[in-house]
Design a protein around this motif. Sequence first.
Motif, PDB file in Angstrom:
ATOM      1  N   ARG A  64       0.827  -1.300  -0.042  1.00 25.34           N
ATOM      2  CA  ARG A  64      -0.109   0.097  -0.112  1.00 25.34           C
ATOM      3  C   ARG A  64       0.814   1.234   0.133  1.00 25.34           C
ATOM      4  O   ARG A  64       0.358   2.227  -0.647  1.00 25.34           O
ATOM      5  CB  ARG A  64      -0.942   0.039   1.216  1.00 25.34           C
ATOM      6  N   ASN A  65       2.016   1.207   0.702  1.00 17.20           N
ATOM      7  CA  ASN A  65       2.664   2.585   0.768  1.00 17.20           C
ATOM      8  C   ASN A  65       4.063   2.490  -0.154  1.00 17.20           C
ATOM      9  O   ASN A  65       5.124   2.847   0.079  1.00 17.20           O
ATOM     10  CB  ASN A  65       3.425   2.659   2.230  1.00 17.20           C
ATOM     11  N   GLN A  93       6.608   3.096  -2.709  1.00 10.21           N
ATOM     12  CA  GLN A  93       7.226   4.064  -3.386  1.00 10.21           C
ATOM     13  C   GLN A  93       7.632   4.292  -4.690  1.00 10.21           C
ATOM     14  O   GLN A  93       8.339   5.066  -5.547  1.00 10.21           O
ATOM     15  CB  GLN A  93       8.574   4.281  -2.537  1.00 10.21           C
TER      16      GLN A  93
END
Length: 353
Positions: free
Chosen positions: A285-286, A288
Amino acid sequence: MNLDYLGWSDFFARSFEPYRLQGFSVSRVAIEYRNTYTLYSEQGELSAEVSGKLRHRASQPQDFPAVGDWVVISVRESEGRATINEILPRKSKFSRKTVGSKIEEQIVAANIDTVFLVSGLDGDFNPRRVERYLILAWESGANPVIVLNKADLCNSLEEYLTQVEAVALGVPIVVLSATNHQGLDALKPYLQPGQTVALLGSSGVGKSTITNQLQGASVQVVQPVRQGDDRGRHTTTNRELILLSTGGLIIDTPGMREIQIWAGDEGLQETFADIEILAQECHFRNCQHNNEPGCVVQQALAEGELDYSRFLSYQKLQKELDYLNRKQDQRAQLAEKERWKKIHKSMRNHHKR
């Protein structure tokens, strides 16, 4: 002047009602100078300044009237002057960060329905700049329209159109040549009576020429662009709300050398919707979008489905926004701290009496 032709609507009427009952008038800011304003009102054109109370209450530049604002006024008809007492809530506002190192919002235009993002199809053409303008436009609450001017100077129109379509997803694109009176009819649906359009773009892209052609008269001074880099000099020095003979309104703005984003989380998502949709499919989800496993964005880059320069622009603008958000948070904390210091000081002074 008829208020409806100036863009008056139920949205503003509801906010103005308490002031109307107190006997105040309403007007729209046409030109903003350093300390004075030119207003359009039912009483005609008025010169105005802000009241001492409004000036005292204003802590930041955006607390002062901007071009396009509806303001509550006391009129001195015999003098043709007015005092601005309040600013009615804004329906939309096109903001950027002030030029330089200060972390402050500058409102370029308020209460606009459509933003014409004007780009020249000459040596100054730059899709990355279009992305920046789009972020600001989506964030403003107005609808963007890309206006590609100087078609008469372009030998690669199809190529430029493809580049713009790739960055302006779903945004209407109008191609024209203002000096040759070509394609201007495509802008007229956005300039119906009472509709306000802001023209934004770099110096020399032809904003003033477009304004003059739409007005059918030379209301804005026009200067030639420099040879070599196709950059223009600042022809328009003040933002100005111009009434068109068709009943629409145009806000011509000085060319922007620096397009510094002020706020833009939603604008970034709208402008880079293609990357945002891909990012939702990433494994983490996070993510980069660098070297993480299961990164769908990196996969799209590797397969040539996503343009690498567009992805770099997305990352750069995201970093810029993150930095700006951090700075704004720090500034808000300092302002709150200062406010409590003043409260405590006044309480101490009160107890000493």
